[in-house]
Motif scaffolding. Sequence first.
Motif, PDB file in Angstrom:
ATOM      1  N   GLN A  15       0.839  -1.169   0.000  1.00  0.00           N
ATOM      2  CA  GLN A  15       0.000   0.000   0.000  1.00  0.00           C
ATOM      3  C   GLN A  15       0.883   1.231   0.000  1.00  0.00           C
ATOM      4  O   GLN A  15       1.976   1.199   0.534  1.00  0.00           O
ATOM      5  CB  GLN A  15      -0.890   0.026   1.235  1.00  0.00           C
ATOM      6  CG  GLN A  15      -1.859  -1.116   1.338  1.00  0.00           C
ATOM      7  CD  GLN A  15      -2.664  -1.034   2.640  1.00  0.00           C
ATOM      8  OE1 GLN A  15      -2.363  -0.267   3.541  1.00  0.00           O
ATOM      9  NE2 GLN A  15      -3.688  -1.852   2.728  1.00  0.00           N
ATOM     10  N   ALA A  16       0.392   2.277  -0.583  1.00  0.00           N
ATOM     11  CA  ALA A  16       1.124   3.544  -0.573  1.00  0.00           C
ATOM     12  C   ALA A  16       0.166   4.666  -0.198  1.00  0.00           C
ATOM     13  O   ALA A  16      -1.012   4.631  -0.559  1.00  0.00           O
ATOM     14  CB  ALA A  16       1.739   3.811  -1.943  1.00  0.00           C
ATOM     15  N   SER A  17       0.679   5.643   0.549  1.00  0.00           N
ATOM     16  CA  SER A  17      -0.148   6.775   0.950  1.00  0.00           C
ATOM     17  C   SER A  17      -0.541   7.552  -0.309  1.00  0.00           C
ATOM     18  O   SER A  17       0.241   7.720  -1.229  1.00  0.00           O
ATOM     19  CB  SER A  17       0.617   7.674   1.918  1.00  0.00           C
ATOM     20  OG  SER A  17       1.812   8.155   1.313  1.00  0.00           O
ATOM     21  N   ASP A  18      -1.768   8.011  -0.355  1.00  0.00           N
ATOM     22  CA  ASP A  18      -2.268   8.747  -1.516  1.00  0.00           C
ATOM     23  C   ASP A  18      -2.794  10.094  -1.036  1.00  0.00           C
ATOM     24  O   ASP A  18      -3.884  10.173  -0.492  1.00  0.00           O
ATOM     25  CB  ASP A  18      -3.373   7.952  -2.204  1.00  0.00           C
ATOM     26  CG  ASP A  18      -3.878   8.624  -3.467  1.00  0.00           C
ATOM     27  OD1 ASP A  18      -3.252   9.594  -3.931  1.00  0.00           O
ATOM     28  OD2 ASP A  18      -4.899   8.167  -3.993  1.00  0.00           O
ATOM     29  N   GLN A  70       8.728  -2.886   7.259  1.00  0.00           N
ATOM     30  CA  GLN A  70       7.382  -2.920   6.701  1.00  0.00           C
ATOM     31  C   GLN A  70       6.950  -1.560   6.165  1.00  0.00           C
ATOM     32  O   GLN A  70       5.841  -1.423   5.670  1.00  0.00           O
ATOM     33  CB  GLN A  70       6.382  -3.389   7.754  1.00  0.00           C
ATOM     34  CG  GLN A  70       6.594  -4.829   8.157  1.00  0.00           C
ATOM     35  CD  GLN A  70       5.574  -5.287   9.173  1.00  0.00           C
ATOM     36  OE1 GLN A  70       5.232  -4.561  10.105  1.00  0.00           O
ATOM     37  NE2 GLN A  70       5.077  -6.483   8.989  1.00  0.00           N
ATOM     38  N   THR A  71       7.835  -0.564   6.255  1.00  0.00           N
ATOM     39  CA  THR A  71       7.501   0.791   5.827  1.00  0.00           C
ATOM     40  C   THR A  71       8.742   1.469   5.265  1.00  0.00           C
ATOM     41  O   THR A  71       9.843   1.274   5.773  1.00  0.00           O
ATOM     42  CB  THR A  71       6.986   1.637   7.010  1.00  0.00           C
ATOM     43  OG1 THR A  71       5.838   1.002   7.554  1.00  0.00           O
ATOM     44  CG2 THR A  71       6.618   3.033   6.593  1.00  0.00           C
ATOM     45  N   LEU A  72       8.533   2.269   4.221  1.00  0.00           N
ATOM     46  CA  LEU A  72       9.621   3.063   3.670  1.00  0.00           C
ATOM     47  C   LEU A  72       9.036   4.377   3.165  1.00  0.00           C
ATOM     48  O   LEU A  72       7.967   4.380   2.543  1.00  0.00           O
ATOM     49  CB  LEU A  72      10.304   2.330   2.510  1.00  0.00           C
ATOM     50  CG  LEU A  72      11.509   3.078   1.962  1.00  0.00           C
ATOM     51  CD1 LEU A  72      12.777   2.564   2.623  1.00  0.00           C
ATOM     52  CD2 LEU A  72      11.614   2.911   0.473  1.00  0.00           C
ATOM     53  N   ASP A  73       9.696   5.486   3.455  1.00  0.00           N
ATOM     54  CA  ASP A  73       9.277   6.787   2.943  1.00  0.00           C
ATOM     55  C   ASP A  73      10.097   7.106   1.699  1.00  0.00           C
ATOM     56  O   ASP A  73      11.325   7.143   1.754  1.00  0.00           O
ATOM     57  CB  ASP A  73       9.488   7.891   3.990  1.00  0.00           C
ATOM     58  CG  ASP A  73       8.483   7.815   5.116  1.00  0.00           C
ATOM     59  OD1 ASP A  73       7.475   7.093   4.971  1.00  0.00           O
ATOM     60  OD2 ASP A  73       8.696   8.477   6.139  1.00  0.00           O
TER      61      ASP A  73
END
Length: 81
Positions: free
Chosen positions: A1-4, A52-55
Amino acid sequence: QASDGTFTDKIRVNWVTPASPSVITNYKLFRSTSSNSRCQSLRADNIPANSQTLDDSSEVVPGRLYYYSMSSTGPNGGSGC
């Protein structure tokens, strides 16, 4: 998933690690501006298996749609995207 639309200066990408984390040693994250292109532009390499997360803040243009894909590496070799 990616922030939108959540951030103006970055995109946060989230994924679920497998139930058996020992099958993966690291990930690679790729980004494209086309839904048909996978593994086009490498954004991050050697992401630890327990992540589990990358910016992604590199060259993010507000309003532009990006597509992300990943591959993994483990004791048995690498995966496809």
